[in-house]
Design a protein around this motif. Sequence first.
Motif, mmCIF file in Angstrom:
data_model
loop_
_atom_site.group_PDB
_atom_site.id
_atom_site.type_symbol
_atom_site.label_atom_id
_atom_site.label_comp_id
_atom_site.label_asym_id
_atom_site.label_seq_id
_atom_site.Cartn_x
_atom_site.Cartn_y
_atom_site.Cartn_z
ATOM 1 N N LEU A 48 39.468 34.887 36.952
ATOM 2 C CA LEU A 48 40.566 35.769 37.345
ATOM 3 C C LEU A 48 40.157 36.637 38.548
ATOM 4 C CD1 LEU A 48 43.400 36.832 36.770
ATOM 5 C CD2 LEU A 48 42.414 38.474 35.176
ATOM 6 N N ALA A 49 38.904 37.107 38.495
ATOM 7 C CA ALA A 49 38.418 37.949 39.607
ATOM 8 C C ALA A 49 38.444 37.161 40.918
ATOM 9 C CB ALA A 49 36.997 38.430 39.304
ATOM 10 N N ILE A 50 38.011 35.902 40.857
ATOM 11 C CA ILE A 50 38.002 35.068 42.074
ATOM 12 C C ILE A 50 39.428 34.810 42.552
ATOM 13 C CG2 ILE A 50 37.390 32.777 42.994
ATOM 14 C CD1 ILE A 50 34.964 32.877 40.993
ATOM 15 N N LYS A 51 40.323 34.534 41.613
ATOM 16 C CA LYS A 51 41.731 34.288 41.982
ATOM 17 C C LYS A 51 42.318 35.525 42.667
ATOM 18 C CE LYS A 51 42.590 30.218 41.208
ATOM 19 N NZ LYS A 51 43.030 29.444 42.349
ATOM 20 N N LEU A 52 41.943 36.688 42.179
ATOM 21 C CA LEU A 52 42.465 37.923 42.787
ATOM 22 C C LEU A 52 41.910 38.116 44.200
ATOM 23 C CD1 LEU A 52 42.366 40.282 39.686
ATOM 24 C CD2 LEU A 52 44.413 39.568 40.940
ATOM 25 N N LEU A 53 40.656 37.747 44.377
ATOM 26 C CA LEU A 53 40.072 37.857 45.725
ATOM 27 C C LEU A 53 40.703 36.828 46.673
ATOM 28 C CD1 LEU A 53 36.271 38.448 44.981
ATOM 29 C CD2 LEU A 53 37.978 40.123 45.692
ATOM 30 N N GLU A 54 41.187 35.723 46.093
ATOM 31 C CA GLU A 54 41.871 34.703 46.907
ATOM 32 C C GLU A 54 43.328 35.082 47.184
ATOM 33 O OE1 GLU A 54 40.442 30.272 46.246
ATOM 34 O OE2 GLU A 54 40.895 31.248 44.333
ATOM 35 N N LYS A 55 43.768 36.175 46.644
ATOM 36 C CA LYS A 55 45.154 36.679 46.773
ATOM 37 C C LYS A 55 46.158 35.658 46.238
ATOM 38 C CE LYS A 55 43.830 38.864 51.089
ATOM 39 N NZ LYS A 55 43.937 38.704 52.515
ATOM 40 N N ALA A 70 48.447 46.561 36.682
ATOM 41 C CA ALA A 70 48.626 47.357 37.914
ATOM 42 C C ALA A 70 47.289 47.901 38.391
ATOM 43 C CB ALA A 70 49.611 48.484 37.659
ATOM 44 N N GLU A 71 46.488 48.379 37.411
ATOM 45 C CA GLU A 71 45.163 48.939 37.758
ATOM 46 C C GLU A 71 44.266 47.848 38.369
ATOM 47 O OE1 GLU A 71 41.242 50.791 35.664
ATOM 48 O OE2 GLU A 71 43.033 50.582 34.410
ATOM 49 N N LEU A 72 44.344 46.665 37.735
ATOM 50 C CA LEU A 72 43.530 45.541 38.207
ATOM 51 C C LEU A 72 43.952 45.109 39.626
ATOM 52 C CD1 LEU A 72 41.339 43.471 37.596
ATOM 53 C CD2 LEU A 72 43.039 42.089 36.407
ATOM 54 N N LEU A 73 45.241 45.063 39.844
ATOM 55 C CA LEU A 73 45.744 44.671 41.177
ATOM 56 C C LEU A 73 45.333 45.691 42.234
ATOM 57 C CD1 LEU A 73 49.307 43.329 40.287
ATOM 58 C CD2 LEU A 73 47.407 42.007 41.180
ATOM 59 N N ASP A 74 45.321 46.951 41.806
ATOM 60 C CA ASP A 74 44.918 48.015 42.735
ATOM 61 C C ASP A 74 43.448 47.846 43.139
ATOM 62 O OD1 ASP A 74 45.465 50.436 44.110
ATOM 63 O OD2 ASP A 74 44.194 51.461 42.615
ATOM 64 N N GLN A 75 42.616 47.538 42.133
ATOM 65 C CA GLN A 75 41.187 47.316 42.413
ATOM 66 C C GLN A 75 40.989 46.062 43.278
ATOM 67 O OE1 GLN A 75 38.380 49.159 41.941
ATOM 68 N NE2 GLN A 75 37.462 47.481 43.159
ATOM 69 N N ALA A 76 41.810 45.012 42.987
ATOM 70 C CA ALA A 76 41.711 43.755 43.756
ATOM 71 C C ALA A 76 42.018 44.018 45.240
ATOM 72 C CB ALA A 76 42.671 42.720 43.197
ATOM 73 N N GLU A 77 43.005 44.866 45.466
ATOM 74 C CA GLU A 77 43.378 45.192 46.853
ATOM 75 C C GLU A 77 42.222 45.897 47.574
ATOM 76 O OE1 GLU A 77 47.012 47.532 48.908
ATOM 77 O OE2 GLU A 77 47.466 46.505 47.030
#
Lengths: 578, 88
Positions: A48-55, A70-77
Motif C-alpha cells: 500500500l505504501a508503494i502504491k501511494l508513492l506511485e500516486k 485521510a491521514e494516510l493520504l496526507d502523509q503520502a502527499e
Amino acid sequence: MTAHDLAYSHREAFSIDYGREVEEEIARLQGVIAAHPPIVQQYPPRWLAIKLLEKDQDIQMRLKVLKGGAELLDQAEKSTAHLEAVIGDDSDVIIADHRYGFINGLVREAVKRTREDRLTLSDKIDQVVTSRLLGIPIFLVAMWIVFKLTADVSAPYLDWVDGVISGPFTNWAVAILGALGLSGTWVESLMVDGVIAGVGGVLVFVPVLMFLYLALALLEDSGYMARAAFVMDRLMHALGLHGKSFLPMLVGFGCTVPAFYATRTLENEKDRILTGLLVPFMSCGARLPVYVLFAAIFFPRNAGTMVFSMYLLGILTAVVLGIMLKHTLFKGKEQSAFVMELPPYRLPTLRSIWFHMWERTGAFIRKAWTIILATSIILWFLMAIPVGGGKFAETDVDRSAFATASSIVAPVLSPLGFGTWEAGSALISGFVAKEVVVSTLAQVYAVDEVPEVQEPTTFFEDIGEIITSFVGATLDTVKSLPLIIGIDLFDEEAEDEPTQLMQSIQQGFETASGGHGALAGLAFMVFVLLYTPCMVAIAAEKQELGAKWMWVSVIGQLALAWLMALLIFQGGKLLGLG
Amino acid sequence: MLNQVLREIEAASGAVELGELKRRLGIDRGALEGMIQFWVRKGRLVDDQGAGVAAAHTGGSCGSSCAGYDGCAFIAKMPRTYSLPPEK
C-alpha cells in the motif's frame, strides 16, 4: 486464514530495494498504516505504501472512505513531495525505474545469451540494409529495380490493354452506336474521341500501376519500406533537415493528399510547414503515366531508367530546396531525436500482396471512371465548340474553344520547347488530376488521328484475338524480366511500333521544339514532376499550411518547374544534346 | 534503467532505431517497448501514430478514390515513431 493471507503469506520474503530515500518514506507510510487496523486488514502495508508513492488513483479513491485514510493520504502527499524534491523526478518514475533496474539485474544473472541469441535474423539483415555505408546505395538499387519492373516489364501488358481499347472495345462501341442510329453523329464523336480516348488513354496505364503497386507491396510487406524510411531519415537529418520529414514524403509517392496530413507528425511548426512545402516534389502515382508515356516516346531504350530518374530528381529537388529553406526562411533550433520502431522482416504472402496491389489499382480505376470521365466529357465539349465560325462538333480542333483558351499559355511554354496549345491544355487540365495530363493528350491528338482501315471482325473473333494477345503479352512479360539485370531477350527487329498517339505527340514536340523533340519531351516530364499538384492536394495544403503558404507553394512550384524545364531544354540545346 | 532509456533518446542525434537502442542498453525488445510505453503514458514521449490517427479524423480525402488518411490505399506502412514532446 483469509484469501488475503493466502495470497500474500509466501511473498513477504521477497521485496525490491528501492534505495535509501524511498525506503525511508515507505517505512514512514507503513508506520501510519499500522496505526489504522481497518486499513491493515484490507491491504498489505508495504504494498500500500508503494502504491501511494506511485500516486495510484484507484487506491487513493478507496482510502478516502476508510477510517484513517485521510491521514494516510496526507502523509503520502508529504512523502512524494519530499522524494521528488530530493531525487528530482516524479515519485512514480522513481519507483518504476527501480523495478526495471531490479528486473534487468535479475535477467542478466539468470539468463545467459550468446551473441547469436542477442542478434535476430532481422537484426543481422539490418546491420547491412540500414548501415551508414550501404543503406543509401541499397535504397537506390531497390528503387531502380522497382521502376525497371514498372516501366519495362509491364510494357507488353500496356500494349495489350491499348490494343483492346483502341481495337475491339472501340469497334464494339461504334457498332452499338451504329445500331442505335447514332453513327456519324456528335454522340459517336463524344464516345470515341471523348470518353474512350480520354478514359481509355489513362486505363492503358493500369498494368504499369499494377506492377508499381506490386513492387511497393513487396517492399512494404517484407518490412524493407520501413528501413528505407529510416535510412532516408538519417540522411535528411545529416543534411540539417528534420529526420521525420521523409515519412510524409514517402507517403507522397502514393498520393500527395495524405502526405500533407502526414506532416502533422512533426511537432515543430517550422518543420511542419517546410516539410509540407517539399512533399509535392515527390512523384505521386498519378504522374507515373506521364513519365511512362514520354519515356516510351522519346527514350524507348532507357524508359525504366528515365522513370527512375524522375523520382530521384523529385527527391533531390526536395532535399536541395529543403536545405536552402532550412538555412534561410526556416532557420531554427537543432532537431530533437526520436525513436523509430522497425518491424521484423517477414516473407510477404500472396494474399496480402494481391490485396495491396488491387486496393491501390482499384482506387486508380475508380478515379478514371469519375474524375477523368467527367473531365474528358467537359474537354470534348470545349473541343467541339467552334470559335470564329463553324458547326458544333464539326469544327477543326485547332479552332475550338479549348484550343483558343489553351493557346494563351503556349507562348510562355515556347522557351521550354513545347509551346503548343496541346501541351498547354494538358498541363492546365492536369490541375484537376495528374492522370488527366495523359487523357487530355490522348483526346487532343486522337481528334487528329487518321482512323486505321481495319478488316471487319466478328465478336467472337475479337474475343479470340483478345485472349491470344493476352497470352502473347504474358509470354513477353516473362521474357522482359531479365531486362531488370540488363539482359534483352527480344530481337532487335521485334521492337514495338509506337502507337498513333505516341507518334502524334512525338511529331508535335519535334515541330514545337525545332527538331529537339527528346529535349522538349524531357523538359515536359520535368515540368510535370515539379509543377503544382492537383486541386485536391492544394486544398489539403491550404488546410494544413494555411492560405499564405499554399500560395507560396503554388507560385513557387510553377516558377521552379518553368525554370528547370528551361534549363533542360535551352541548356541541352547549347550543349548539342537531343 | 527507465531513465537511462530516456537519456539515450535525448542524447541521440536524429532517429534512434529501437533494435539499436535494445543492443546498446543490453535489454530485451519487449522490456524496452514497455519502458517506452511508460514514458508515453507519462507524457515524456509522444506516440506519433497518435498524431497520424488524429490526422485521419480531421483530414480530407482525394475525392472519389480515397477514404481519407485512415483508409487511404496509397499510404505505405510507416514505421512507428516516438518523439520527445516539443519544449514549452
